[in-house]
Design a protein around this motif. Structure first.
Motif, mmCIF file in Angstrom:
data_model
loop_
_atom_site.group_PDB
_atom_site.id
_atom_site.type_symbol
_atom_site.label_atom_id
_atom_site.label_comp_id
_atom_site.label_asym_id
_atom_site.label_seq_id
_atom_site.Cartn_x
_atom_site.Cartn_y
_atom_site.Cartn_z
ATOM 1 N N LYS A 1 0.843 -1.202 0.000
ATOM 2 C CA LYS A 1 0.000 0.000 0.000
ATOM 3 C C LYS A 1 0.874 1.246 0.000
ATOM 4 C CE LYS A 1 -3.952 -2.348 1.692
ATOM 5 N NZ LYS A 1 -4.148 -3.227 2.830
ATOM 6 N N ARG A 2 1.990 1.195 0.740
ATOM 7 C CA ARG A 2 2.897 2.359 0.756
ATOM 8 C C ARG A 2 3.536 2.546 -0.622
ATOM 9 N NH1 ARG A 2 6.011 1.835 6.642
ATOM 10 N NH2 ARG A 2 4.109 1.471 7.834
ATOM 11 N N ILE A 3 3.925 1.448 -1.254
ATOM 12 C CA ILE A 3 4.546 1.552 -2.588
ATOM 13 C C ILE A 3 3.541 2.127 -3.579
ATOM 14 C CG2 ILE A 3 5.531 0.262 -4.542
ATOM 15 C CD1 ILE A 3 6.516 -1.837 -2.483
ATOM 16 N N ALA A 4 2.331 1.551 -3.562
ATOM 17 C CA ALA A 4 1.315 1.979 -4.537
ATOM 18 C C ALA A 4 1.023 3.470 -4.366
ATOM 19 C CB ALA A 4 0.039 1.156 -4.343
ATOM 20 N N PHE B 1 4.292 5.589 -5.431
ATOM 21 C CA PHE B 1 4.793 5.510 -6.811
ATOM 22 C C PHE B 1 3.685 5.375 -7.853
ATOM 23 C CE2 PHE B 1 8.166 4.187 -3.975
ATOM 24 C CZ PHE B 1 9.167 5.064 -4.377
ATOM 25 N N GLY B 2 2.436 5.444 -7.411
ATOM 26 C CA GLY B 2 1.316 5.457 -8.352
ATOM 27 C C GLY B 2 1.156 4.172 -9.150
ATOM 28 N N LEU B 3 1.515 3.033 -8.538
ATOM 29 C CA LEU B 3 1.324 1.752 -9.241
ATOM 30 C C LEU B 3 -0.066 1.207 -8.925
ATOM 31 C CD1 LEU B 3 4.697 -0.002 -8.285
ATOM 32 C CD2 LEU B 3 4.163 1.220 -10.376
ATOM 33 N N GLN B 4 -0.663 0.486 -9.874
ATOM 34 C CA GLN B 4 -1.893 -0.254 -9.585
ATOM 35 C C GLN B 4 -1.501 -1.416 -8.680
ATOM 36 O OE1 GLN B 4 -5.192 0.071 -10.955
ATOM 37 N NE2 GLN B 4 -4.476 2.101 -11.554
ATOM 38 N N TYR B 5 -2.290 -1.648 -7.652
ATOM 39 C CA TYR B 5 -1.929 -2.661 -6.659
ATOM 40 C C TYR B 5 -2.933 -3.812 -6.702
ATOM 41 C CZ TYR B 5 -1.975 -4.667 -1.964
ATOM 42 O OH TYR B 5 -2.004 -5.542 -0.910
ATOM 43 N N LEU B 6 -2.413 -5.028 -6.837
ATOM 44 C CA LEU B 6 -3.285 -6.194 -6.900
ATOM 45 C C LEU B 6 -2.831 -7.239 -5.877
ATOM 46 C CD1 LEU B 6 -5.626 -7.629 -8.295
ATOM 47 C CD2 LEU B 6 -4.042 -8.356 -10.078
ATOM 48 N N SER B 7 -3.647 -7.443 -4.838
ATOM 49 C CA SER B 7 -3.335 -8.458 -3.825
ATOM 50 C C SER B 7 -4.100 -9.725 -4.175
ATOM 51 C CB SER B 7 -3.774 -7.944 -2.445
ATOM 52 O OG SER B 7 -4.115 -9.023 -1.605
#
Ligand code: G5P
Ligand code: MG
Length: 226
Positions: free
Chosen positions: A22-25, A28-34
């Motif tokens: 969540k901190r990375i997303a 850095f504006g990445l789409q995050y998929l768990s």
């Protein structure tokens, strides 16, 4: 257009994949998929597979590779024009190979966290089932005890966070992760981080992403936090 950035984060249950992702997303504006959250929320793309998955998730069992790739790869196809970060996928060598056929990862983070730390964290973990929001009674407690910050709904604990189930999950993780780690090491994209404290590991990961997202292609490197 800037080159798209593809990253994944690996680590045993409770290692902080979700917290760090969540901190990375956000940074850095990445789409995050768990993968875990994706599985738990069910799938509208493939209802038949979604039903099958439910039976595994309810028992706390790993989803078979063919089913996992059948769900995740179309989801990634929907995100093909975005930079993304995967949390919890790929978990096995078969999944990594299936992903590899479609996408070359730029960066893979592997978290090494001692067992005692994992046990303590997970026994303190509470979840908001509808959204997947995760709380920890000591690290990031909800504002009102037992209730979700956003909806005010009740939080629950997963059965597979109990100590016996956790030991089995950790053993399973180690077994299946090794060849995946070896694969990404051989591709020169793996970075491993060890420690007991997410807040101490985070600045190293933050720096790594800043560097990698501005200097592609990535180079081989093995990072260890002190
Ligand atoms: P999941 O959902 O991917 P796991 O078991 O891999 O589940 P999990 O449990 O979600 O991983 P995490 O994301 O690594 O853990 O960790 P987290 O949630 O961020 O942090 C854990 C807790 O510790 C939280 O309460 C957090 O607040 C706290 N915490 C974090 N850092 C610190 C710290 O520094 N200090 C303290 N005190 N606390 C901290 O997968 C679920 C199931 O789906 C299936 C499997 O059945 C799996 O069991 N599945 C797959 N099956 C097959 N293949 C795949 N690829 C699959 N992906 C999922
Ligand atoms: Mg998680």
């Amino acid at each position: 257009m800037a080159k798209l950035f593809r990253a994944a984060i690996m680590g045993p249950p409770g290692s902080g994949k979700g917290t760090i992702s969540k901190r990375i997303a956000q940074s850095f504006g990445l789409q995050y998929l768990s993968s875990g959250h994706f599985l738990r929320e069910g799938t509208t793309v493939d209802p038949e597979a979604g039903l099958l998955v439910k039976t595994y998730v309810q028992k706390g069992m790993p989803i078979p590779d063919h089913l996992m790739t059948r769900l995740m790869l179309p989801k990634l196809q929907q995100l093909r024009d975005h930079s993304w970060l995967l949390d919890g996928f790929p978990r096995t060598l078969a999944q990594a190979q299936a992903l590899n056929n479609l996408y070359q990862l730029d960066l893979v983070i592997s978290l090494n966290i001692p067992y005692e730390t994992l046990r303590e964290r997970l026994s303190n973990r509470w979840i908001h089932p509808a959204s997947g929001r995760v709380y920890n009674m000591s690290f990031n407690p909800p504002r009102v005890q037992g209730k979700d910050d956003i909806t005010g709904e009740l939080l629950i604990q997963h059965d597979d966070d109990k100590p016996e189930a956790l030991m089995a999950r950790l053993r399973h993780y180690k077994e299946v992760a090794k060849p995946v780690i070896d694969l990404y090491k051989s591709q020169g994209v793996l970075h491993s981080f060890s420690g007991t404290d997410t807040d101490k590991i985070w600045p190293y990961i933050n720096t790594l992403f800043s560097t990698k997202m501005h200097t592609q292609p990535s180079e081989d490197c093995q990072t260890q936090t002190p």
